[in-house]
Design an enzyme around this catalytic site. Structure first.
Site, PDB file in Angstrom:
ATOM      1  N   GLN A 179      21.799  14.215  62.254  1.00  0.00           N
ATOM      2  CA  GLN A 179      23.002  14.856  62.795  1.00  0.00           C
ATOM      3  C   GLN A 179      24.032  14.963  61.680  1.00  0.00           C
ATOM      4  O   GLN A 179      24.556  13.947  61.193  1.00  0.00           O
ATOM      5  CB  GLN A 179      23.598  14.078  63.971  1.00  0.00           C
ATOM      6  CG  GLN A 179      24.708  14.908  64.622  1.00  0.00           C
ATOM      7  CD  GLN A 179      25.561  14.172  65.627  1.00  0.00           C
ATOM      8  OE1 GLN A 179      26.036  13.072  65.334  1.00  0.00           O
ATOM      9  NE2 GLN A 179      25.789  14.756  66.781  1.00  0.00           N
ATOM     10  N   HIS A 233      26.940  18.582  64.154  1.00  0.00           N
ATOM     11  CA  HIS A 233      27.836  17.877  65.088  1.00  0.00           C
ATOM     12  C   HIS A 233      29.084  18.726  65.334  1.00  0.00           C
ATOM     13  O   HIS A 233      30.031  18.705  64.551  1.00  0.00           O
ATOM     14  CB  HIS A 233      28.211  16.514  64.500  1.00  0.00           C
ATOM     15  CG  HIS A 233      28.851  15.571  65.478  1.00  0.00           C
ATOM     16  ND1 HIS A 233      29.379  15.970  66.682  1.00  0.00           N
ATOM     17  CD2 HIS A 233      29.027  14.222  65.423  1.00  0.00           C
ATOM     18  CE1 HIS A 233      29.868  14.907  67.324  1.00  0.00           C
ATOM     19  NE2 HIS A 233      29.664  13.841  66.579  1.00  0.00           N
ATOM     20  N   GLY A 234      29.056  19.442  66.446  1.00  0.00           N
ATOM     21  CA  GLY A 234      30.207  20.267  66.807  1.00  0.00           C
ATOM     22  C   GLY A 234      30.931  19.716  68.023  1.00  0.00           C
ATOM     23  O   GLY A 234      31.628  20.465  68.718  1.00  0.00           O
ATOM     24  N   ALA A 235      30.765  18.413  68.286  1.00  0.00           N
ATOM     25  CA  ALA A 235      31.267  17.824  69.537  1.00  0.00           C
ATOM     26  C   ALA A 235      32.381  16.806  69.317  1.00  0.00           C
ATOM     27  O   ALA A 235      32.761  16.495  68.186  1.00  0.00           O
ATOM     28  CB  ALA A 235      30.097  17.142  70.267  1.00  0.00           C
ATOM     29  N   HIS A 236      32.925  16.322  70.449  1.00  0.00           N
ATOM     30  CA  HIS A 236      33.699  15.074  70.551  1.00  0.00           C
ATOM     31  C   HIS A 236      35.001  15.018  69.748  1.00  0.00           C
ATOM     32  O   HIS A 236      35.512  13.938  69.479  1.00  0.00           O
ATOM     33  CB  HIS A 236      32.817  13.866  70.145  1.00  0.00           C
ATOM     34  CG  HIS A 236      31.546  13.789  70.927  1.00  0.00           C
ATOM     35  ND1 HIS A 236      30.497  12.996  70.571  1.00  0.00           N
ATOM     36  CD2 HIS A 236      31.154  14.423  72.051  1.00  0.00           C
ATOM     37  CE1 HIS A 236      29.492  13.137  71.437  1.00  0.00           C
ATOM     38  NE2 HIS A 236      29.887  14.009  72.351  1.00  0.00           N
ATOM     39  N   PRO A 273      22.278  10.900  69.323  1.00  0.00           N
ATOM     40  CA  PRO A 273      22.835  10.405  68.062  1.00  0.00           C
ATOM     41  C   PRO A 273      23.844   9.295  68.316  1.00  0.00           C
ATOM     42  O   PRO A 273      24.749   9.457  69.142  1.00  0.00           O
ATOM     43  CB  PRO A 273      23.528  11.646  67.478  1.00  0.00           C
ATOM     44  CG  PRO A 273      23.849  12.496  68.671  1.00  0.00           C
ATOM     45  CD  PRO A 273      22.740  12.256  69.650  1.00  0.00           C
ATOM     46  N   MET A 274      23.683   8.171  67.629  1.00  0.00           N
ATOM     47  CA  MET A 274      24.624   7.056  67.819  1.00  0.00           C
ATOM     48  C   MET A 274      24.973   6.379  66.501  1.00  0.00           C
ATOM     49  O   MET A 274      24.111   5.803  65.841  1.00  0.00           O
ATOM     50  CB  MET A 274      24.037   6.037  68.805  1.00  0.00           C
ATOM     51  CG  MET A 274      24.141   6.523  70.253  1.00  0.00           C
ATOM     52  SD  MET A 274      23.331   5.413  71.401  1.00  0.00           S
ATOM     53  CE  MET A 274      21.616   5.740  71.045  1.00  0.00           C
ATOM     54  N   THR A 275      26.244   6.460  66.151  1.00  0.00           N
ATOM     55  CA  THR A 275      26.757   5.818  64.947  1.00  0.00           C
ATOM     56  C   THR A 275      26.570   4.313  65.038  1.00  0.00           C
ATOM     57  O   THR A 275      26.977   3.700  66.025  1.00  0.00           O
ATOM     58  CB  THR A 275      28.255   6.161  64.791  1.00  0.00           C
ATOM     59  OG1 THR A 275      28.346   7.566  64.566  1.00  0.00           O
ATOM     60  CG2 THR A 275      28.894   5.410  63.651  1.00  0.00           C
ATOM     61  N   TYR A 310      35.522  16.117  66.540  1.00  0.00           N
ATOM     62  CA  TYR A 310      35.402  16.059  65.084  1.00  0.00           C
ATOM     63  C   TYR A 310      35.596  17.464  64.497  1.00  0.00           C
ATOM     64  O   TYR A 310      35.927  18.402  65.229  1.00  0.00           O
ATOM     65  CB  TYR A 310      34.068  15.409  64.696  1.00  0.00           C
ATOM     66  CG  TYR A 310      34.023  13.968  65.162  1.00  0.00           C
ATOM     67  CD1 TYR A 310      34.820  12.996  64.538  1.00  0.00           C
ATOM     68  CD2 TYR A 310      33.269  13.576  66.264  1.00  0.00           C
ATOM     69  CE1 TYR A 310      34.830  11.679  64.983  1.00  0.00           C
ATOM     70  CE2 TYR A 310      33.278  12.261  66.718  1.00  0.00           C
ATOM     71  CZ  TYR A 310      34.060  11.318  66.070  1.00  0.00           C
ATOM     72  OH  TYR A 310      34.082  10.022  66.521  1.00  0.00           O
TER      73      TYR A 310
HETATM   74  C1  LIG Z   1      27.561   3.403  69.871  1.00  0.00           C
HETATM   75  C2  LIG Z   1      27.625   4.884  70.067  1.00  0.00           C
HETATM   76  C3  LIG Z   1      27.730   5.720  68.968  1.00  0.00           C
HETATM   77  C4  LIG Z   1      27.754   7.109  69.125  1.00  0.00           C
HETATM   78  N1  LIG Z   1      27.781   7.915  68.020  1.00  0.00           N
HETATM   79  C5  LIG Z   1      27.647   9.266  68.151  1.00  0.00           C
HETATM   80  C6  LIG Z   1      27.460  10.102  67.012  1.00  0.00           C
HETATM   81  O1  LIG Z   1      27.385   9.653  65.853  1.00  0.00           O
HETATM   82  N2  LIG Z   1      27.346  11.434  67.238  1.00  0.00           N
HETATM   83  C7  LIG Z   1      27.403  11.984  68.496  1.00  0.00           C
HETATM   84  O2  LIG Z   1      27.314  13.206  68.642  1.00  0.00           O
HETATM   85  N3  LIG Z   1      27.543  11.189  69.591  1.00  0.00           N
HETATM   86  C8  LIG Z   1      27.631   9.860  69.441  1.00  0.00           C
HETATM   87  N4  LIG Z   1      27.679   9.060  70.576  1.00  0.00           N
HETATM   88  C9  LIG Z   1      27.523   9.665  71.912  1.00  0.00           C
HETATM   89  C10 LIG Z   1      26.046   9.628  72.337  1.00  0.00           C
HETATM   90  O3  LIG Z   1      25.257  10.486  71.557  1.00  0.00           O
HETATM   91  C11 LIG Z   1      25.858  10.031  73.817  1.00  0.00           C
HETATM   92  O4  LIG Z   1      26.267  11.369  73.964  1.00  0.00           O
HETATM   93  C12 LIG Z   1      26.644   9.143  74.764  1.00  0.00           C
HETATM   94  O5  LIG Z   1      26.429   7.761  74.451  1.00  0.00           O
HETATM   95  C13 LIG Z   1      26.256   9.399  76.208  1.00  0.00           C
HETATM   96  O6  LIG Z   1      24.887   9.122  76.392  1.00  0.00           O
HETATM   97  P1  LIG Z   1      24.424   7.759  77.154  1.00  0.00           P
HETATM   98  O7  LIG Z   1      25.206   7.708  78.422  1.00  0.00           O
HETATM   99  O8  LIG Z   1      22.946   7.948  77.356  1.00  0.00           O
HETATM  100  O9  LIG Z   1      24.751   6.604  76.259  1.00  0.00           O
HETATM  101  C14 LIG Z   1      27.684   7.669  70.434  1.00  0.00           C
HETATM  102  C15 LIG Z   1      27.588   6.814  71.539  1.00  0.00           C
HETATM  103  C16 LIG Z   1      27.538   5.444  71.380  1.00  0.00           C
HETATM  104  C17 LIG Z   1      27.381   4.566  72.588  1.00  0.00           C
END
Ligand SMILES: Cc1cc2nc3c(=O)[nH]c(=O)nc-3n(C[C@H](O)[C@H](O)[C@H](O)COP(=O)(O)O)c2cc1C
Length: 375
Positions: free
Chosen positions: A111, A179-182, A34-36, A184
């Site tokens: 997500q 989304h229970g991570a990071h 998932p990526m915002t 939030y």
């Molecule tokens: C631009 C960007 C936006 C992200 N947004 C979210 C998000 O909305 N939700 C989430 O759980 N993780 C988010 N992440 C984390 C990613 O899901 C992922 O765990 C993290 O980038 C590590 O994976 P990678 O090394 O393959 O990029 C984001 C990461 C990036 C780079």
């Protein structure tokens, strides 16, 4: 035969195996993390968002986990460019995204997200609502105008997650990820650094998990029994990379057991480098421990395909940390079940096709410029 052929074939063989997450069969082991992206004005995912996801599904990503999308609660978010998972127009946009991903041969889960105390100044429609969290404390320990949630607030947010999950099933998604991570909202309850409550939702790890477990149970009750519910969690927080929920496997189990009992079908264990052991005395990473402790399928994530070693392994230099051979070894011994790829998939929409199709030498190194567009 080129030097890269044997490793690439092994990648295709191991990554192409289907995997069941409750009633869903994902066609292979590659997930999009998932990526915002903030390309959804008014919270509505449009044609560009649709084709961004469909392009990656068409190139072989088995499971798309969408960017975080806000549940229907006044304090869930802060940006009007982050997609919302409520409202007629927003859900109509999402339904088209799900259809397009299915037409491309992929599966997709939204997500579901509430940012809690991470909320600062918001844009409409979030401008007026206060930031809410377990104790009104931000991840950095400051208070900054936040509000500790009342029982009414908790019930409202639980209801908002359940409604979003019901909507996901109704409009054709294949499951949901919570989304229970990071750092939030859900993680703010799980983590003692932000949860100072003295009621039933605070205290020991089991009490701190109560809110997330109630959300899982409410979602579970709302959707069909075979509809997969994935729970993403992490030790690290966006504003505190070294923070940890659990120092030992026993502490981790205290958190994961109530979530599993409440109905989680798969866990997405978010780490920044998938090859790092989580606890002393074992090579298992966080996804590995999660699978061992819960018996549920797990997704790993973290710097897959970013490290130079990933490519070097294909040149026959062995299973170095960060290499694809290291990843495949772990998949092969069932340490975890799927691998989520983030930035490498932003850089290269064809990433999965290249890895599955013996075209590793065509992979492009990650450049942060990829964040600027939805290509
Ligand atoms: C631009 C960007 C936006 C992200 N947004 C979210 C998000 O909305 N939700 C989430 O759980 N993780 C988010 N992440 C984390 C990613 O899901 C992922 O765990 C993290 O980038 C590590 O994976 P990678 O090394 O393959 O990029 C984001 C990461 C990036 C780079």
């Amino acid at each position: 035969m080129t030097a890269t052929a044997p490793a690439a074939s092994r990648a295709a063989e191991i990554l192409s195996r289907p995997i069941a997450l409750n009633g869903l069969t994902v066609p292979n082991r590659i997930a999009m993390a998932p990526m915002t992206r903030m390309f959804s004005p008014g919270g509505v995912p449009g044609e560009d968002v649709l084709s961004y996801y469909a392009r990656r599904a068409a190139a072989g990503v088995g499971l798309i986990v969408t960017e975080g999308t806000y549940v229907g609660h006044a304090s869930a978010g802060q940006s009007d460019r982050v997609p919302r998972f409520h409202g007629e127009e927003q859900l109509a946009g999402w339904a088209k995204v799900a259809d397009a991903v299915h037409a491309a041969g992929g599966t997709i889960v939204p997500q579901l997200w509430h940012i809690g105390m991470v909320r600062k100044q918001g844009e409409p429609p979030f401008a007026d609502a206060p930031a809410v969290g377990p104790s009104g404390i931000r991840v950095d320990g400051t208070e900054g105008g936040g509000k500790a949630m009342t029982q009414r607030d908790l019930d409202d947010v639980i209801g908002a997650f359940a409604e979003a999950a019901a909507a996901a099933e109704r409009i054709g998604f294949d499951g949901v990820e919570l989304h229970g991570a990071h750092g939030y909202l859900l993680d703010q309850f799980l983590w003692a650094g932000t949860n100072r409550r003295t009621d039933a939702y605070g205290g020991d790890p089991v009490a701190r998990t109560k809110f997330a477990a109630e959300i899982v149970a409410a979602v579970r009750e709302t959707v069909s029994p075979d509809f997969p519910v994935i729970f993403r969690y992490s030790q690290w927080k966006q504003e505190a990379y070294d923070a940890r929920l659990a120092e030992t496997p026993q502490e981790l189990e205290a958190i994961l057991a109530p979530l599993t009992a409440a109905g989680v079908d798969a866990f997405h264990a978010s780490t920044r480098r998938y090859w790092l052991p989580e606890f002393d005395g074992s090579d298992l990473n966080l996804a590995g421990w999660t699978k061992k402790l819960t018996g549920r399928p797990t997704l790993t994530v973290g710097s897959v395909g970013l490290d130079g070693d990933f490519l070097r392994a294909f040149a026959g230099e062995g299973a170095a940390v960060g290499s694809i051979d290291n990843l495949l070894d772990r998949l092969e011994r069932d340490e975890f079940d799927m691998v989520a790829v983030g930035r490498a998939l932003l850089q290269d929409p064809q990433w999965a096709a290249k890895v599955l199709g013996n075209r590793i030498e065509e992979l492009q190194p990650y450049d942060a410029a990829a964040l600027k567009t939805l290509s």
